[in-house]
Design a protein around this motif. Sequence first.
Motif, PDB file in Angstrom:
ATOM      1  N   GLN A   1     -73.164  29.565   9.927  1.00  0.00           N
ATOM      2  CA  GLN A   1     -71.917  28.850   8.999  1.00  0.00           C
ATOM      3  C   GLN A   1     -71.659  28.956   8.017  1.00  0.00           C
ATOM      4  N   PRO A   2     -70.381  29.597   8.055  1.00  0.00           N
ATOM      5  CA  PRO A   2     -69.786  29.777   6.238  1.00  0.00           C
ATOM      6  C   PRO A   2     -69.563  28.866   5.465  1.00  0.00           C
ATOM      7  N   GLU A   3     -69.972  27.671   5.867  1.00  0.00           N
ATOM      8  CA  GLU A   3     -70.084  26.996   4.340  1.00  0.00           C
ATOM      9  C   GLU A   3     -71.648  26.296   5.194  1.00  0.00           C
ATOM     10  N   PHE A   4     -71.933  25.187   3.939  1.00  0.00           N
ATOM     11  CA  PHE A   4     -72.804  24.330   4.130  1.00  0.00           C
ATOM     12  C   PHE A   4     -72.848  22.658   3.856  1.00  0.00           C
ATOM     13  N   GLN A   5     -73.145  21.819   4.651  1.00  0.00           N
ATOM     14  CA  GLN A   5     -72.119  20.376   3.834  1.00  0.00           C
ATOM     15  C   GLN A   5     -74.494  19.523   4.178  1.00  0.00           C
TER      16      GLN A   5
ATOM     17  N   SER B   1     -76.022  18.213   8.069  1.00  0.00           N
ATOM     18  CA  SER B   1     -76.794  19.544   8.315  1.00  0.00           C
ATOM     19  C   SER B   1     -77.571  19.117   9.670  1.00  0.00           C
TER      20      SER B   1
ATOM     21  N   GLN C   1     -76.146  35.838   0.707  1.00  0.00           N
ATOM     22  CA  GLN C   1     -75.499  34.827   0.831  1.00  0.00           C
ATOM     23  C   GLN C   1     -75.113  34.006   1.351  1.00  0.00           C
ATOM     24  N   ASP C   2     -76.010  33.159   2.308  1.00  0.00           N
ATOM     25  CA  ASP C   2     -76.161  32.782   3.727  1.00  0.00           C
ATOM     26  C   ASP C   2     -75.757  31.036   2.363  1.00  0.00           C
ATOM     27  N   PRO C   3     -75.041  30.696   3.047  1.00  0.00           N
ATOM     28  CA  PRO C   3     -74.766  29.041   2.294  1.00  0.00           C
ATOM     29  C   PRO C   3     -76.018  28.258   2.386  1.00  0.00           C
ATOM     30  N   GLY C   4     -76.370  27.711   2.770  1.00  0.00           N
ATOM     31  CA  GLY C   4     -77.716  26.752   2.862  1.00  0.00           C
ATOM     32  C   GLY C   4     -78.921  27.044   2.387  1.00  0.00           C
TER      33      GLY C   4
ATOM     34  N   TRP D   1     -77.732  26.870  -1.031  1.00  0.00           N
ATOM     35  CA  TRP D   1     -77.774  25.559  -1.950  1.00  0.00           C
ATOM     36  C   TRP D   1     -79.164  24.962  -2.125  1.00  0.00           C
TER      37      TRP D   1
END
Length: 306
Positions: A87-91, A95, A283-286, A289
């Motif tokens: 996913q382009p961003e990680f929340q 999740s 670069q994996d957002p997850g 984080w």
Amino acid sequence: MRFNRLDLNLLVALDALLTECSITKAAERLNLSPSATSNALARLREYFDDELLVQVGRRMEPTPRAQGLHEAVRDVLVRVDSAIAIQPEFQPAQSDRVFRVFVSDYTQMVFVPHVLALAQAERCSARFEFLPQVSNPQRSLERGEADLLIIPRGFVSPDHPEEKLYDEEFTCVVWRDSALARGELSFDRYVAARHVVMQPPGSVGDSFEAWFVKRYGITRQVAVTSYGFSSLPPMVVGTDFIATVHKRLALQMQAAFPIELRAPPLPMPAMEQGLQWHKYRTQDPGLVWLRKLLHRAARAMDGEAG
């Protein structure tokens, strides 16, 4: 979708077949029926003009052609997963992702609680799977079966990015009523003692501590081997054995067992605990984080120790 007349969906089937070397197990991995998986194998054999898997006794073995294909296919699938599936961003609070991290039992005891406490503070709903480093965890990283490795930096792969998490010192542990607990723990007494050591499961390699000691030309008298670090301190209780273990682990165990800690009588630099991930997932957002969370946990652990 096809590329050079090959249905690209078959690459997933090929990876499962070559990983499991079993149609039944590959079918379970793919969530397909054995007949559908067998049909996929037949199509792959036709395309590559090779048997790929052959029956040898009761199991199937990959052909030389299949062995050459496996790592290339796995590499392609990891690239696709990294570029498309992430996913382009990680929340963290929204999740349902599963993070698979390879760690030792020592790391689970002294470090992971700090990680989980910080994740809880962020209301993280992702799930963590901490998996044992039984044999060559770098291969699992290559195959995309692990998201991260937490491992001494002396054992990281040169093919993927890594960074230091924290330093760990070593200490010697003895039963408080043993002869070794009385008087100075000299070099000669250390060498003459019988040792309790950790041998990595499923591997002929040594732990960091054993590897380092060998550098000094010392052949220790091994009385007991165990597959985990956390079992070493309790095993010296009631004996004249000695164990050389991570200091943070020994301090935890000292609160529960009648043991004493002694400084190693030989120069032993701190272990640098490292963090490694696949080069395609930088670069994996997850994972970005999670790596930041791990570094915060390391600082929290160091602050607690101080």
